[in-house]
Design a protein around this motif. Structure first.
Motif, PDB file in Angstrom:
ATOM      1  N   THR A 232     -16.846  85.812  62.004  1.00 20.08           N
ATOM      2  CA  THR A 232     -17.561  86.436  60.878  1.00 20.08           C
ATOM      3  C   THR A 232     -17.110  85.939  59.506  1.00 20.08           C
ATOM      4  O   THR A 232     -17.898  85.928  58.570  1.00 20.08           O
ATOM      5  N   ARG A 280     -26.085  85.883  59.653  1.00 23.83           N
ATOM      6  CA  ARG A 280     -26.279  86.953  58.670  1.00 23.83           C
ATOM      7  C   ARG A 280     -27.754  87.014  58.243  1.00 23.83           C
ATOM      8  O   ARG A 280     -28.397  85.986  58.026  1.00 23.83           O
ATOM      9  N   ARG A 281     -28.280  88.203  58.202  1.00 24.55           N
ATOM     10  CA  ARG A 281     -29.668  88.372  57.750  1.00 24.55           C
ATOM     11  C   ARG A 281     -29.656  89.148  56.440  1.00 24.55           C
ATOM     12  O   ARG A 281     -28.778  89.987  56.237  1.00 24.55           O
ATOM     13  N   GLU A 284     -27.760  91.764  54.765  1.00 26.96           N
ATOM     14  CA  GLU A 284     -26.398  91.928  55.266  1.00 26.96           C
ATOM     15  C   GLU A 284     -25.409  91.225  54.348  1.00 26.96           C
ATOM     16  O   GLU A 284     -25.705  90.163  53.807  1.00 26.96           O
ATOM     17  N   ARG A 285     -24.196  91.806  54.261  1.00 28.80           N
ATOM     18  CA  ARG A 285     -23.244  91.281  53.273  1.00 28.80           C
ATOM     19  C   ARG A 285     -22.174  90.401  53.904  1.00 28.80           C
ATOM     20  O   ARG A 285     -21.424  89.741  53.210  1.00 28.80           O
ATOM     21  N   ASP A 286     -22.070  90.457  55.238  1.00 26.60           N
ATOM     22  CA  ASP A 286     -21.096  89.551  55.854  1.00 26.60           C
ATOM     23  C   ASP A 286     -21.647  88.929  57.129  1.00 26.60           C
ATOM     24  O   ASP A 286     -22.767  89.222  57.548  1.00 26.60           O
ATOM     25  N   GLY A 287     -20.813  88.050  57.682  1.00 20.09           N
ATOM     26  CA  GLY A 287     -21.268  87.267  58.830  1.00 20.09           C
ATOM     27  C   GLY A 287     -21.575  85.856  58.392  1.00 20.09           C
ATOM     28  O   GLY A 287     -21.782  85.599  57.200  1.00 20.09           O
ATOM     29  N   ASN A 289     -23.499  82.194  57.867  1.00 23.37           N
ATOM     30  CA  ASN A 289     -24.864  81.809  57.522  1.00 23.37           C
ATOM     31  C   ASN A 289     -25.529  81.034  58.653  1.00 23.37           C
ATOM     32  O   ASN A 289     -26.744  80.978  58.762  1.00 23.37           O
TER      33      ASN A 289
END
Lengths: 487, 260
Positions: A232, A280-281, A284-287, A289
């Motif tokens: 992440t 990440r979509r 959403e703030r993390d994860g 790309n």
């Protein structure tokens, strides 16, 4: 300094060295005793265990029976989720593919969660050669990496080391390490060192425990949270898996997960269980790309092509067979010179490396059956070893084209000896004569027994064979009945 | 053998075939005689077929399936009547019970015969405990014994408890437990020669654990393991009376004066 390299073809020498290493042997005995007990405690109800195993075996067999179509479905559903899917036929292709993905980001700093398949393709060494730093984020793997070694176990890579050895390694490699033998403090030190690496990493690489075809989900089992950080924190995540890890339905995962962790470490569940279903979509703030999935064959389709050998691919990589194997317990994982050591390694490695390299591995089992007894998905490891021994010994003319290195251990003298033995065993009167002569002459002959007498005396043969004894008994009882005598 | 380890046993037959095995033939004819006495005492006639040789296991575990098949076929043909076949070594019984059907699984002609043959195979302790339901009357002095259960008995036949059940009937014999009871002794046929150093590490540990039980006697129902363990005990000069004997010999010595 490059990583200490062990070879499957050098098994005998490596095993011999390991046997002579008392520290190593006591580390392994202690660790295996502990893990055996943990598993036993986790499966206290034999009935439940039997049902779970049956269920898990059925799931794995069903999924393997439709492997090609499940892989296509997985690809389609992953892509629909925004995961980019790549295929690699062998280790080299996978190395190049992953390196290109990293280089296309202009990245030089990578963290990697625990993944045996990336060990299989020797990813770290390849990336290092391209000037890419790839740090292991699992504590055991990190320790092994500092030691310039490969994992010695598939679940607990550094199980061959005791705390003293870990402390020494940290002192050598971690700046300002306050020398300690406290396990908690050692782990804390490792975690702190890794925390910086997570922040800096531009790419995170992980393995996959189960890839769900139905939903395009990648499942990751772990205890330390490093897997979650790896997948992440960096902007790009690359997951790598062998093609056999695909399951059909989401509902296939819970039973497999449950029997995996209990078989491996005796845990009912692990601390973390990650289900990755895409990048990440918004909003959403993390994860990451980007999420990539690399599907690796590397010899697996060879095992898949044969109905009996296909069972090898049922493996869910719990390591229980290693933990219960009397050979593994004594020689440890490195001796095997393969990514997957122990009983499962002996049956999967011939597909990855060919039988010519691994023919000593398939004979290095007393066929005691402890591995099959504990295997959560009921892989008949001893039978598969027998099969591979047979394939390694086939005379060249009898080759079928299915297995790399078939007939590589064939020897005319050995084959002839067994033919003579079979002939003798099927000619009773000559057999009986030969055995009777054998027991008479044995004590007069300085019969060399080679490897047997390394630690044993020659067998003490009876003064007459059982066949002879029974002949005398019969003639005595005839005499008795003729003279009206009895017992 | 299933996880629950249950095999449905037939009632006591009037006659059985006796399969000595090549190891007993060469190493322990007295053990064979003891077994015959014990079975006959249960009122079961023992038929000795002289033409028997070896079950074929050495070739099978070495990767020579064709040779193993040839020998297996010759042995299967020696016991024409429907009587049970009592086998004097766990690993040979395991070969006949588990591996014969496997060897001939894809054979059009012999698959059924191998299955039917396997069904009739019983290891000695299994036969005495579960089919004869032998009642043993101990005639010997107070002593203690440790049992080595073989991997074949345990994992191929699921009968590791039957030797124990017989021994526990002897009321003047204390049955001692060894540590790591279920761990392999390191024999494994050709394994002991091909990987002799690993085999050595295993038999050293096994002998130490068995002796560590403090028992006066060692018994086993498997001559493969006994040849290995006894060979090692003798090598260390520690054989003496602890030297392992076949379960049948021990049972017969303890009970021979007793009425059935």
């Amino acid at each position: 300094m490059s990583v200490q390299h062990y070879q499957a073809s050098q098994f005998k020498q490596q095993a011999s060295d390991a046997l002579a290493n008392q520290t190593l042997r006591s580390n392994f005995r202690g660790a295996m005793d502990y893990l055996q007990q943990k598993r036993k405690d986790a499966f206290s109800d034999p009935q439940e265990l039997a049902q779970l195993r049956e269920h898990a075996e059925n799931i794995r067999q069903r999924c393997l029976s439709k492997l090609p179509q499940l892989l296509e479905q997985l690809e389609k559903n992953c892509q629909a989720n925004g995961i980019q899917v790549h295929w690699a036929e062998d280790a080299k292709q996978a190395q190049q593919l992953i390196a290109e993905l990293i280089q296309s980001q202009g990245a030089t700093k990578v963290v990697k969660g625990k993944s045996m398949v990336t060990e299989e393709i020797e990813l770290n060494q390849h990336l290092e050669g391209l000037g890419i730093e790839c740090v292991e984020s699992d504590m055991g793997e990190y320790i092994v990496q500092l030691a310039k070694e490969t994992p010695s176990h598939i679940i607990m890579p550094a199980i061959h080391k005791n705390k003293q050895q870990v402390a020494d390694l940290f002192q050598q490699h971690i700046k300002d390490f306050d020398y300690t033998l406290s396990v908690d403090k050692l782990i804390q030190t490792g975690r702190e060192a890794l925390r910086t690496k997570f922040k800096q990493a531009e790419v995170g690489i992980s393995g996959v425990n189960f890839a769900v075809a139905e939903t395009g989900t990648l499942c990751l089992v772990e205890n330390e949270g490093n897997g979650r950080m790896t997948t992440t924190v960096p902007p790009v995540h690359i997951a790598v898996t062998g093609i056999e890890k695909v399951v059909e339905f989401l509902s296939d995962v819970p039973p497999l997960f449950s029997i995996l962790t209990r078989s491996a470490t005796g845990q009912h569940i692990t601390t973390y269980f990650n289900m990755i279903s895409g990048p990440r979509r918004a909003p959403e703030r993390d994860g990451p790309n980007e999420v990539h999935l690399v599907l690796l064959d590397n010899g697996r389709s060879q095992a898949y092509a044969d109905e009996a050998l296909r069972k090898t691919l049922q493996c869910i990589r719990c390591g229980a067979c290693m933990n219960h194997c009397p050979v593994y317990t004594r020689v440890g994982g490195h001796a095997y010179g393969t990514t997957y050591p122990g009983p499962i390694g002996k049956i999967i490695s011939p597909h990855l490396q060919g039988l010519a390299q691994t023919s000593d591995l398939v004979t290095a089992s007393s066929l005691c059956g402890a591995c099959e007894e504990v295997c959560p998905v009921k892989i008949p490891i001893p039978s598969l070893l027998q099969r591979l021994r047979h394939d390694a010994k086939l005379p060249a003319a009898e080759q079928t084209p299915s297995l790399k290195g078939q007939a590589s251990a064939a020897s005319w003298t050995e084959h002839t000896a067994w033919r003579m033995w079979a002939w003798l065993s099927t000619h009773p009167s000559i057999y009986n004569w030969a055995m009777a002569v054998g027991v008479k002459l044995a004590k007069y002959l300085p019969m060399p027994m080679g490897e047997w007498t390394r630690c044993r005396n020659k067998p003490e043969l009876a003064s007459q064979t059982f066949h002879q004894t029974m002949k005398r008994r019969a003639s005595k009882s005839l005499t008795r009945s003729a003279t009206g005598g009895g017992r | 053998m299933s996880e629950t380890g249950l095999r449905i046993y037939p009632s006591k037959p009037s006659k059985v075939y006796f399969y000595a095995t090549c190891l007993l033939d060469l190493l322990d004819p007295d053990g064979g005689l003891a077994a015959i006495e014990l079975i006959e005492r249960e009122g079961v006639e023992v038929i000795w077929v002289e033409k028997q040789s070896c079950c074929g296991q050495p070739a099978y575990t070495s990767g020579y399936q064709e040779q193993a098949k040839t020998v297996a076929l010759s042995q299967m043909g020696l016991f024409p009547k429907d009587y049970p076949i009592v086998v004097m070594s766990g690993s040979c019984a395991g070969m006949m019970f588990k591996h014969y059907p496997h060897l001939f699984a894809n054979d059009d002609i012999y698959a059924d015969q191998a299955e039917a043959f396997a069904e009739r195979v019983f290891e000695f302790s299994e036969f005495l405990a579960h089919i004869c339901r032998a009642k043993l009357h101990d005639q010997g002095p107070l002593t203690s014994v440790v049992l080595h259960t073989s991997c074949s008995g345990r994992r191929e036949l699921g009968i590791h408890a039957s030797s124990q059940a017989l021994l526990s009937q002897l009321d003047k014999v204390e049955l001692k437990k060894a540590e790591y009871e279920s761990e392999c002794c390191g024999f494994g046929g050709s394994f002991s020669l091909r990987h002799s150093e690993i085999s050595q590490a295993m038999v050293e540990d096994k002998a130490r654990h068995l002796q560590g039980s403090g028992a006066s006697y060692l018994v086993s129902a498997d001559w493969g393991c006994l040849a290995n363990i006894n060979g090692h005990l003798a090598y260390r000069g520690e054989a003496s009376r602890f030297n392992g004997q076949h379960l049948a010999s021990f049972l017969w010595q303890r009970t021979k004066g007793a009425k059935a």
